[in-house]
Write an enzyme that holds these catalytic residues in place. Structure first.
Site, PDB file in Angstrom:
ATOM      1  N   ASP A  93       0.699 -18.427  -1.308  1.00 20.87           N
ATOM      2  CA  ASP A  93      -0.245 -19.301  -2.029  1.00 20.87           C
ATOM      3  C   ASP A  93      -0.479 -20.603  -1.261  1.00 20.87           C
ATOM      4  O   ASP A  93      -1.608 -21.018  -1.002  1.00 20.87           O
ATOM      5  CB  ASP A  93       0.220 -19.558  -3.480  1.00 20.87           C
ATOM      6  CG  ASP A  93       1.705 -19.853  -3.615  1.00 20.87           C
ATOM      7  OD1 ASP A  93       2.426 -19.840  -2.584  1.00 20.87           O
ATOM      8  OD2 ASP A  93       2.167 -20.125  -4.751  1.00 20.87           O
ATOM      9  N   LYS A 130       6.580 -14.620  -0.146  1.00 25.51           N
ATOM     10  CA  LYS A 130       6.469 -15.018  -1.554  1.00 25.51           C
ATOM     11  C   LYS A 130       7.822 -14.713  -2.185  1.00 25.51           C
ATOM     12  O   LYS A 130       7.927 -14.148  -3.267  1.00 25.51           O
ATOM     13  CB  LYS A 130       5.328 -14.243  -2.244  1.00 25.51           C
ATOM     14  CG  LYS A 130       4.980 -14.709  -3.632  1.00 25.51           C
ATOM     15  CD  LYS A 130       4.470 -16.132  -3.725  1.00 25.51           C
ATOM     16  CE  LYS A 130       4.484 -16.606  -5.164  1.00 25.51           C
ATOM     17  NZ  LYS A 130       4.180 -18.059  -5.282  1.00 25.51           N
ATOM     18  N   TYR A 134       0.863  -1.180   0.000  1.00 23.18           N
ATOM     19  CA  TYR A 134       0.000   0.000   0.000  1.00 23.18           C
ATOM     20  C   TYR A 134       0.900   1.230   0.000  1.00 23.18           C
ATOM     21  O   TYR A 134       1.262   1.749   1.047  1.00 23.18           O
ATOM     22  CB  TYR A 134      -0.886   0.018   1.249  1.00 23.18           C
ATOM     23  CG  TYR A 134      -1.998  -1.012   1.264  1.00 23.18           C
ATOM     24  CD1 TYR A 134      -1.731  -2.355   1.042  1.00 23.18           C
ATOM     25  CD2 TYR A 134      -3.302  -0.632   1.526  1.00 23.18           C
ATOM     26  CE1 TYR A 134      -2.747  -3.304   1.067  1.00 23.18           C
ATOM     27  CE2 TYR A 134      -4.329  -1.579   1.554  1.00 23.18           C
ATOM     28  CZ  TYR A 134      -4.046  -2.910   1.327  1.00 23.18           C
ATOM     29  OH  TYR A 134      -5.054  -3.831   1.364  1.00 23.18           O
ATOM     30  N   ASP A 144      -9.489 -11.889   5.820  1.00 24.66           N
ATOM     31  CA  ASP A 144     -10.820 -12.237   5.296  1.00 24.66           C
ATOM     32  C   ASP A 144     -10.951 -13.751   5.155  1.00 24.66           C
ATOM     33  O   ASP A 144     -12.000 -14.327   5.449  1.00 24.66           O
ATOM     34  CB  ASP A 144     -11.055 -11.604   3.911  1.00 24.66           C
ATOM     35  CG  ASP A 144     -11.673 -10.210   3.991  1.00 24.66           C
ATOM     36  OD1 ASP A 144     -11.376  -9.494   4.964  1.00 24.66           O
ATOM     37  OD2 ASP A 144     -12.433  -9.839   3.073  1.00 24.66           O
ATOM     38  N   ASP A 162      -4.053  -8.506   4.795  1.00 18.57           N
ATOM     39  CA  ASP A 162      -5.427  -8.140   4.418  1.00 18.57           C
ATOM     40  C   ASP A 162      -6.163  -9.363   3.888  1.00 18.57           C
ATOM     41  O   ASP A 162      -7.269  -9.698   4.319  1.00 18.57           O
ATOM     42  CB  ASP A 162      -5.368  -7.043   3.346  1.00 18.57           C
ATOM     43  CG  ASP A 162      -6.755  -6.621   2.882  1.00 18.57           C
ATOM     44  OD1 ASP A 162      -7.624  -6.422   3.745  1.00 18.57           O
ATOM     45  OD2 ASP A 162      -6.971  -6.512   1.662  1.00 18.57           O
TER      46      ASP A 162
HETATM   47  C1  IPM Z   1      -9.409  -3.652   5.384  1.00 13.08           C
HETATM   48  C2  IPM Z   1      -9.842  -3.120   4.039  1.00 13.08           C
HETATM   49  C3  IPM Z   1      -8.948  -1.965   3.604  1.00 13.08           C
HETATM   50  C4  IPM Z   1      -7.525  -2.466   3.500  1.00 13.08           C
HETATM   51  C5  IPM Z   1      -9.343  -1.312   2.263  1.00 13.08           C
HETATM   52  C6  IPM Z   1     -10.780  -0.915   2.273  1.00 13.08           C
HETATM   53  C7  IPM Z   1      -8.436  -0.196   1.896  1.00 13.08           C
HETATM   54  O1  IPM Z   1      -9.877  -4.138   3.097  1.00 13.08           O
HETATM   55  O2  IPM Z   1      -9.348  -2.887   6.350  1.00 13.08           O
HETATM   56  O3  IPM Z   1      -9.164  -4.854   5.475  1.00 13.08           O
HETATM   57  O4  IPM Z   1      -7.150  -3.110   2.524  1.00 13.08           O
HETATM   58  O5  IPM Z   1      -6.774  -2.223   4.436  1.00 13.08           O
HETATM   59 MN    MN Z   2      -9.622  -6.122   3.931  1.00 11.94          MN
END
Ligand code: IPM
Ligand code: MN
Ligand code: NAD
Length: 349
Positions: free
Chosen positions: A218, A185, A135, A246, A242
């Site tokens: 991966d 990676k 980022y 999820d 990130d």
């Molecule tokens: C998170 C989100 C953010 C990130 C996005 C919305 C910029 O996905 O907080 O996990 O990638 O940090």
């Molecule tokens: Mn996220």
């Protein structure tokens, strides 16, 4: 009575639907444990952007600076490009307040149908580097509209930035199960991630009580699905952390339950607490968002503010409502609304 000053940023979509339940829970445990919260509400959001041309005022960070913590719902909504909304609010807060650790725990609670129920006891924390890595603002997009148009995005890995998040992760592993896995990676990304690996080995040697290993991202993603119980602390770069958080949340049943703490460990600046999920435009406005990610994030905030018993009450209530009742929001297979689920949790708390 101890009082804490909290900045509330509900944001967009279901962000604004999951913060009120979190506040109800905070007030209830505050009464029991003898602390109060003074909350200041900020309407910073895509709606504000469309109205006033900016997600937050120019002196936004200054307005937050003296708060004890920030509680955020989610930002980003159709109508405003994501890179505009997120770089106009969320990312400047994380960076400006040096919240370089993003702590994202996950558990498979009893009573929750994980798609991988057979996986066993899952209790892991993703430690995400939160202010550099992939980022970055360095790069550009050239030759717009021409056949030779291209975009370049540079990833930034600094010795100081990587070392401090690794030290946080190794210390956390030492306090938990004593195991750390680094996401890498370095077989494909030849500059930044070999450097990351070297620093992991260096910090690993400085933390002899922790057993550590590394996995390519991966293969690691596959192992999160096949055998999530093997992990304790997993440390990764901004992008890897990130994605893994999820994934871990989905493995535990729903992205709606996952919490996060954006920490400035030195406490020179306020830390920010928010669910891992986003504004979920597909279900926004229907009153069915799962509030657990926001409520668990509020528990992490209590821990940070020095109320570990109150935080434990909240996570115990989350575990109990899932183990002892079948009240659930639709993401977890139920039919309860956000308010119905929150009421049941408050009864149990
Ligand atoms: C998170 C989100 C953010 C990130 C996005 C919305 C910029 O996905 O907080 O996990 O990638 O940090
Ligand atoms: Mn996220
Ligand atoms: P999302 O997390 O908003 O939604 C992904 C899927 O999960 C959707 O189907 C949604 O309905 C579901 N979901 C998420 N949270 C839920 C909850 N609490 N209860 C029930 N279901 C839930 O991710 P997205 O679709 O990639 O992003 C939507 C917007 O949110 C985008 O603008 C994105 O940039 C933003 N976003 C913001 C943050 C943040 O503010 N921290 C985080 C992630 C995404």
């Amino acid at each position: 009575m101890t009082n804490h000053h909290i900045a509330l940023i509900p944001g967009d979509g279901i962000g604004a639907e999951v913060l009120p339940p979190a506040l109800q829970v905070l007030e209830a445990v505050g009464r029991r444990h003898g602390f109060g919260l003074t909350c200041t509400l900020y309407d910073w959001s895509c709606a504000r952007y469309l109205r006033e041309g900016a997600m937050m005022p120019e002196d936004g960070l200054d307005r937050l600076r003296d708060k004890d913590a920030i509680l955020l719902g989610a930002v980003g909504y159709p109508g405003v490009p994501d890179h505009v909304s997120l770089w106009g609010l969320l990312i400047p807060i994380r960076r400006g307040f040096r919240q370089y650790v993003n702590l994202r725990p996950i558990r498979v609670f009893d009573g929750l149908d994980s798609p991988l129920r057979a996986a066993g006891e899952v209790d892991l924390v993703v430690v995400r580097e939160n202010v550099e890595g992939e980022y970055s603002e360095i790069g550009g997009r050239l030759n717009r509209g021409f056949p030779d148009e291209f975009a370049v995005q540079e990833a930034v890995f600094t010795r100081a930035g990587v070392t401090r998040v690794l030290d946080y992760a190794f210390d956390l592993a030492a306090r938990r199960g004593g195991r750390l896995t680094s996401a890498t990676k370095s077989n494909g990304i030849v500059h930044t991630l070999p450097f990351w690996d070297e620093l992991v080995a260096e910090r690993g040697a400085a933390h002899p009580a922790v057993t550590w290993d590394q996995e390519h991202i991966d293969a690691l993603a596959a192992k999160f699905v096949l055998d999530p119980a093997r992990f304790d602390v997993v440390v990764g770069s901004n992008l890897f952390g990130d994605i893994l958080s999820d994934l871990a949340a989905a493995v535990a049943g729903s992205i709606g339950i996952a919490p996060s703490a954006n920490l400035n460990p030195e406490r020179a600046f306020p830390s920010m607490f928010e669910p891992v999920h986003g504004s979920a435009p597909d279900i926004a406005g229907r009153g069915i968002a799962d509030p657990l990610g926001a409520i668990w994030s509020a528990a992490m905030m209590l821990d940070h503010l020095g109320h570990p018993e109150a935080a434990r009450d909240v996570t115990d209530a989350i575990a109990a409502v899932l183990a002892k009742t079948d009240v659930r929001t639709p993401d977890l297979g139920g039919t309860a609304t956000t308010a119905e689920f929150t009421d049941r949790l408050l009864q149990i708390l």
